[in-house]
Design a protein around this motif. Structure first.
Motif, PDB file in Angstrom:
ATOM      1  N   ALA A  19     -32.034  57.635  32.690  1.00 43.64           N
ATOM      2  CA  ALA A  19     -32.254  56.706  33.806  1.00 43.64           C
ATOM      3  C   ALA A  19     -33.653  56.886  34.374  1.00 43.64           C
ATOM      4  N   LYS A  20     -34.096  58.128  34.482  1.00 43.77           N
ATOM      5  CA  LYS A  20     -35.445  58.412  34.985  1.00 43.77           C
ATOM      6  C   LYS A  20     -36.494  57.824  34.049  1.00 43.77           C
ATOM      7  N   GLU A  21     -36.310  57.995  32.752  1.00 41.56           N
ATOM      8  CA  GLU A  21     -37.261  57.464  31.770  1.00 41.56           C
ATOM      9  C   GLU A  21     -37.313  55.939  31.804  1.00 41.56           C
ATOM     10  N   VAL A  22     -36.155  55.308  31.929  1.00 37.78           N
ATOM     11  CA  VAL A  22     -36.096  53.845  31.997  1.00 37.78           C
ATOM     12  C   VAL A  22     -36.893  53.362  33.206  1.00 37.78           C
ATOM     13  N   CYS A  23     -36.744  54.037  34.339  1.00 43.60           N
ATOM     14  CA  CYS A  23     -37.494  53.671  35.544  1.00 43.60           C
ATOM     15  C   CYS A  23     -38.988  53.888  35.357  1.00 43.60           C
ATOM     16  N   GLU A  24     -39.365  55.018  34.786  1.00 43.97           N
ATOM     17  CA  GLU A  24     -40.780  55.338  34.605  1.00 43.97           C
ATOM     18  C   GLU A  24     -41.485  54.357  33.680  1.00 43.97           C
ATOM     19  N   HIS A  25     -40.741  53.754  32.746  1.00 46.76           N
ATOM     20  CA  HIS A  25     -41.335  52.802  31.822  1.00 46.76           C
ATOM     21  C   HIS A  25     -41.314  51.368  32.361  1.00 46.76           C
ATOM     22  N   GLY A  26     -40.874  51.186  33.602  1.00 53.77           N
ATOM     23  CA  GLY A  26     -40.904  49.885  34.242  1.00 53.77           C
ATOM     24  C   GLY A  26     -39.804  48.936  33.828  1.00 53.77           C
ATOM     25  N   HIS A  27     -38.669  49.463  33.379  1.00 59.21           N
ATOM     26  CA  HIS A  27     -37.574  48.619  32.925  1.00 59.21           C
ATOM     27  C   HIS A  27     -36.479  48.411  33.966  1.00 59.21           C
ATOM     28  N   ILE A  29     -35.796  46.832  37.799  1.00 56.77           N
ATOM     29  CA  ILE A  29     -36.326  45.986  38.860  1.00 56.77           C
ATOM     30  C   ILE A  29     -35.270  45.903  39.956  1.00 56.77           C
ATOM     31  N   VAL A  30     -35.664  46.215  41.187  1.00 55.49           N
ATOM     32  CA  VAL A  30     -34.765  46.146  42.332  1.00 55.49           C
ATOM     33  C   VAL A  30     -35.321  45.103  43.291  1.00 55.49           C
ATOM     34  N   ASN A  31     -34.523  44.086  43.564  1.00 53.25           N
ATOM     35  CA  ASN A  31     -34.929  43.008  44.467  1.00 53.25           C
ATOM     36  C   ASN A  31     -36.288  42.423  44.093  1.00 53.25           C
ATOM     37  N   GLY A  32     -36.529  42.262  42.799  1.00 53.64           N
ATOM     38  CA  GLY A  32     -37.750  41.621  42.319  1.00 53.64           C
ATOM     39  C   GLY A  32     -38.957  42.527  42.171  1.00 53.64           C
ATOM     40  N   LYS A  33     -38.805  43.833  42.408  1.00 58.55           N
ATOM     41  CA  LYS A  33     -39.928  44.770  42.297  1.00 58.55           C
ATOM     42  C   LYS A  33     -39.609  45.870  41.296  1.00 58.55           C
ATOM     43  N   VAL A  34     -40.575  46.212  40.454  1.00 62.21           N
ATOM     44  CA  VAL A  34     -40.426  47.343  39.534  1.00 62.21           C
ATOM     45  C   VAL A  34     -40.431  48.611  40.379  1.00 62.21           C
ATOM     46  N   VAL A  35     -39.481  49.516  40.115  1.00 61.48           N
ATOM     47  CA  VAL A  35     -39.339  50.711  40.946  1.00 61.48           C
ATOM     48  C   VAL A  35     -39.463  51.991  40.133  1.00 61.48           C
ATOM     49  N   LYS A  36     -39.772  53.063  40.853  1.00 62.08           N
ATOM     50  CA  LYS A  36     -39.848  54.399  40.275  1.00 62.08           C
ATOM     51  C   LYS A  36     -38.485  55.079  40.457  1.00 62.08           C
ATOM     52  N   GLU A  46     -30.115  43.955  44.443  1.00 66.00           N
ATOM     53  CA  GLU A  46     -29.923  43.364  43.119  1.00 66.00           C
ATOM     54  C   GLU A  46     -30.761  44.132  42.109  1.00 66.00           C
ATOM     55  N   LEU A  47     -30.107  44.622  41.054  1.00 63.85           N
ATOM     56  CA  LEU A  47     -30.781  45.398  40.018  1.00 63.85           C
ATOM     57  C   LEU A  47     -30.892  44.579  38.745  1.00 63.85           C
ATOM     58  N   GLU A  48     -32.017  44.731  38.069  1.00 65.45           N
ATOM     59  CA  GLU A  48     -32.183  44.154  36.733  1.00 65.45           C
ATOM     60  C   GLU A  48     -32.615  45.282  35.820  1.00 65.45           C
ATOM     61  N   LEU A  49     -31.814  45.543  34.786  1.00 68.05           N
ATOM     62  CA  LEU A  49     -32.097  46.603  33.820  1.00 68.05           C
ATOM     63  C   LEU A  49     -32.469  45.963  32.499  1.00 68.05           C
TER      64      LEU A  49
END
Length: 79
Positions: A19-27, A29-36, A46-49
């Motif tokens: 999950a950490k790696e997926v976030c770090e690679h920009g995959h 998105i929470v409420n329209g923003k890429v998150v760490k 709203e999450l987009e994976l």
């Protein structure tokens, strides 16, 4: 709760390190923003994976520290 932990607890991603790696690679998105990985999520977000298996869009319904595997799907709703 941190997004990386939520992804693991909700069983959207199998392991927290993944999950950490997926976030770090920009995959993630929470409420329209890429998150760490340390981004705090709340009920109603709203999450987009973007995963190799496809894109999943969900809305957070509940936040819990620990849930049984059978109840994990109750933490979110598919959009």
């Amino acid at each position: 709760m941190r997004i990386d932990k939520y992804l693991k607890v909700s069983r959207l991603v199998k392991r927290r390190t993944l999950a950490k790696e997926v976030c770090e690679h920009g995959h993630v998105i929470v409420n329209g923003k890429v998150v760490k990985p340390g981004h705090e999520v709340n009920v109603g977000d709203e999450l987009e994976l973007q995963l190799p298996s496809g894109v999943r869009r969900v809305v957070i319904e509940k936040i819990a520290e620990n849930v049984p595997a059978k109840a994990a799907a109750e933490l979110y709703r598919e959009v």
